[in-house]
Design an enzyme around this catalytic site. Structure first.
Site, PDB file in Angstrom:
ATOM      1  N   ASN A 161       0.801  -1.230   0.000  1.00 45.92           N
ATOM      2  CA  ASN A 161       0.000   0.000   0.000  1.00 45.92           C
ATOM      3  C   ASN A 161       0.834   1.280   0.000  1.00 45.92           C
ATOM      4  O   ASN A 161       0.392   2.301  -0.513  1.00 45.92           O
ATOM      5  CB  ASN A 161      -1.010  -0.006   1.150  1.00 45.92           C
ATOM      6  CG  ASN A 161      -0.361  -0.192   2.500  1.00 45.92           C
ATOM      7  OD1 ASN A 161       0.624  -0.914   2.640  1.00 45.92           O
ATOM      8  ND2 ASN A 161      -0.916   0.426   3.517  1.00 45.92           N
ATOM      9  N   GLU A 257       3.783  -4.651  12.306  1.00 52.10           N
ATOM     10  CA  GLU A 257       2.722  -3.654  12.144  1.00 52.10           C
ATOM     11  C   GLU A 257       1.630  -4.330  11.325  1.00 52.10           C
ATOM     12  O   GLU A 257       1.799  -4.603  10.144  1.00 52.10           O
ATOM     13  CB  GLU A 257       3.267  -2.409  11.442  1.00 52.10           C
ATOM     14  CG  GLU A 257       2.373  -1.192  11.603  1.00 52.10           C
ATOM     15  CD  GLU A 257       1.218  -1.202  10.617  1.00 52.10           C
ATOM     16  OE1 GLU A 257       0.094  -1.594  11.048  1.00 52.10           O
ATOM     17  OE2 GLU A 257       1.402  -0.848   9.462  1.00 52.10           O
ATOM     18  N   CYS A 291      -3.226   1.415   6.569  1.00 51.65           N
ATOM     19  CA  CYS A 291      -3.393   0.703   7.841  1.00 51.65           C
ATOM     20  C   CYS A 291      -4.210   1.512   8.846  1.00 51.65           C
ATOM     21  O   CYS A 291      -4.901   0.941   9.695  1.00 51.65           O
ATOM     22  CB  CYS A 291      -2.027   0.367   8.433  1.00 51.65           C
ATOM     23  SG  CYS A 291      -1.089  -0.807   7.421  1.00 51.65           S
TER      24      CYS A 291
END
Length: 484
Positions: A161, A257, A291
């Site tokens: 992303n 993460e 995210c």
């Protein structure tokens, strides 16, 4: 097909190991998520080639580990300067392989440059502290201090992303701290990582310090995670993959993460007109594939209808199309599978909630979608949608909103808009997340801030200074002055 994307030519991309382009016996086609056309042939590394890259990194760690902080900082500054001269080229690569609209791709390149500059600065700030040994009775006659040393070889696995800046968040701190690295980029976005490796080669980074190994997670990722010569794994991606990595990593240090379904609280005293643009950005930038994308909004009942009306109208104004068109706001999701999954979740929600706008495809692109009245057990509410989909629900108080935000397996970042300082302080204390953003959306991030979450959102912190701490080991030195 767009005239813009039809100009793309397919290239063959090799591995980069020890500064050399390494061929493989197998290449896989890389397709544009938007047009479906082939944009490159990507090398699929074997486990043996991955092990070769680790061997090279093991040798190179002593080279960069002995390099002065000044020199490491200089290389990082050089990389930032080179990238600044190649913004358009870098942004085009991002837009082609990820379908990120070109305006957002340029913004990502700008952040990448900042991340490498921050890394250069942090390379000069790595230090320990003195320890007052004589504070203990048995410590008399002794002095001591700590130093921070490179952890060694770092295995980095990055997502699609933010294919350039999230690479920077691993590569920049690793070089700043004096480590060597084996990098496995996401299979859909390897071009950005290969481009950055070439930038660092030009910037003067010694061969073997940064090795880019493309291929499948099952082959390359597992080889990196399971190899005992790798001292640390830094991973950004899904919780299921992250948990698998941690289970296989043994005693390696891991920074994970793992995403979220970030939420925003809107209090009753907020002037709705002033926050709509930020909420649109938070929910729909990069097609919601962030995210900390704004996925859940809890709005006080006094301003609920006004917010939903204005938010919906603004979402309808977003332009759908080719990522290379400067006017495009929303383009394709990373894959057809992800598009179909998002549509299935929307269909589930449609049975029990209200679709205010979107929920369908235009030119193969999922329209910005706003859902109201969605229960917490619906997938669009309780899982990470990673698409331009946002759920807006009505609450009676900030306290109720906080309970709703916390009712999640994730906890990366959350936001609250309020003019009531008591409510703001209550939220900052009671929200169980890694970061609370007051009077902005949870999608806010600058690259020097600590970034990470709790619960299924992961472990450890990124943000350059904090990543450097993760990528170094503390050593204690004690001198006995009484020894003759």
């Amino acid at each position: 097909m767009s005239k813009l994307t039809s100009e793309v030519k397919s290239d063959k991309k090799s591995l980069i190991i020890n500064g050399e382009r390494v061929e493989t016996s197998s290449y896989t086609p890389l397709y544009s998520p938007y047009s479906g056309e082939e944009i490159a042939q990507i090398a699929a590394a074997t486990k043996e080639q991955t092990y070769d890259a680790i061997t090279v990194a093991c040798k190179a760690r002593s080279i960069i580990g002995k390099m002065t902080a000044f020199k490491r900082a200089e290389i990082l500054e050089n990389a930032a300067s080179i990238l600044k001269d190649k913004v358009d080229e870098a942004a085009r690569i991002i837009a082609l392989e990820s379908a990120k609209p070109i305006a957002f791709a340029k913004a990502e390149v700008a952040r990448t440059i900042e991340t490498y500059k921050f890394s250069a600065e942090e390379a000069k700030r790595i230090h320990g502290e003195t320890i007052p040994f004589d504070a203990a009775e048995s410590g008399a006659g002794r002095i001591g201090y700590t130093v921070r040393e490179p952890i060694g070889v770092i295995g980095a696995i990055t997502p699609f992303n933010f294919p350039m800046n999230l690479v920077a968040h691993k590569v920049g701190p690793a070089i700043a701290a004096g480590n060597a690295m084996v990098l496995k980029p996401a299979s859909q976005t390897p071009l950005s990582a290969l481009f950055i490796a070439e930038v660092f080669e030009e910037a003067g980074l010694p061969a073997g310090v940064l090795n880019v190994v493309t291929g499948s997670g099952r082959v390359v990722g597992e080889a990196i995670v399971e190899d005992d010569r790798v001292n640390m794994i830094t991973f950004t991606g899904s919780p299921s993959v992250g948990i698998g990595i941690r289970n296989k990593a043994g005693l390696k240090k891991t920074t994970l993460e793992l995403g979220s379904n970030s939420a925003l609280i809107i209090d009753k005293d907020v002037v709705v007109d002033t926050i709509i643009d930020r909420c649109i950005m938070g929910a729909f930038s990069n097609q919601g594939q962030v995210c900390i994308s704004l996925q859940r909004v809890y709005v006080h009942e006094d301003v609920f209808e006004e917010f939903v009306s204005k938010f919906t109208e603004a979402a309808k104004q977003l332009k759908i199309g080719d990522p290379l068109n400067p006017e495009t706001d929303i383009s394709a999701l990373i894959s057809k599978d992800d598009t179909n999954r998002a549509l299935a979740w929307i269909a589930e929600a449609k049975e029990k909630a209200i679709i205010r706008t979107g929920g369908k495809l235009t030119e193969g692109v999922l329209e910005p979608t706003i859902i109201t009245g969605a229960h917490s057990d619906l997938k669009v509410s309780c899982q990470e949608v990673f698409a331009p989909v946002v759920v807006v629900n009505k609450v009676k108080s900030v306290e109720e909103a906080v309970r709703c935000v916390n009712d999640s397996r994730f906890g990366l970042q959350a936001g609250i808009y309020t003019n009531n300082i008591k409510n703001a302080l209550y939220a900052t204390k009671e929200l169980y997340v890694g970061g609370v953003i007051v009077n902005d959306v949870p999608t806010f991030r600058v690259d020097q801030m600590p970034y990470g979450g709790v619960k299924d959102s992961g472990t450890g912190r990124e943000g350059v200074k904090y990543a450097v701490e993760e990528m170094t080991e503390m050593k204690l030195v004690v001198w006995n002055q009484s020894q003759e």
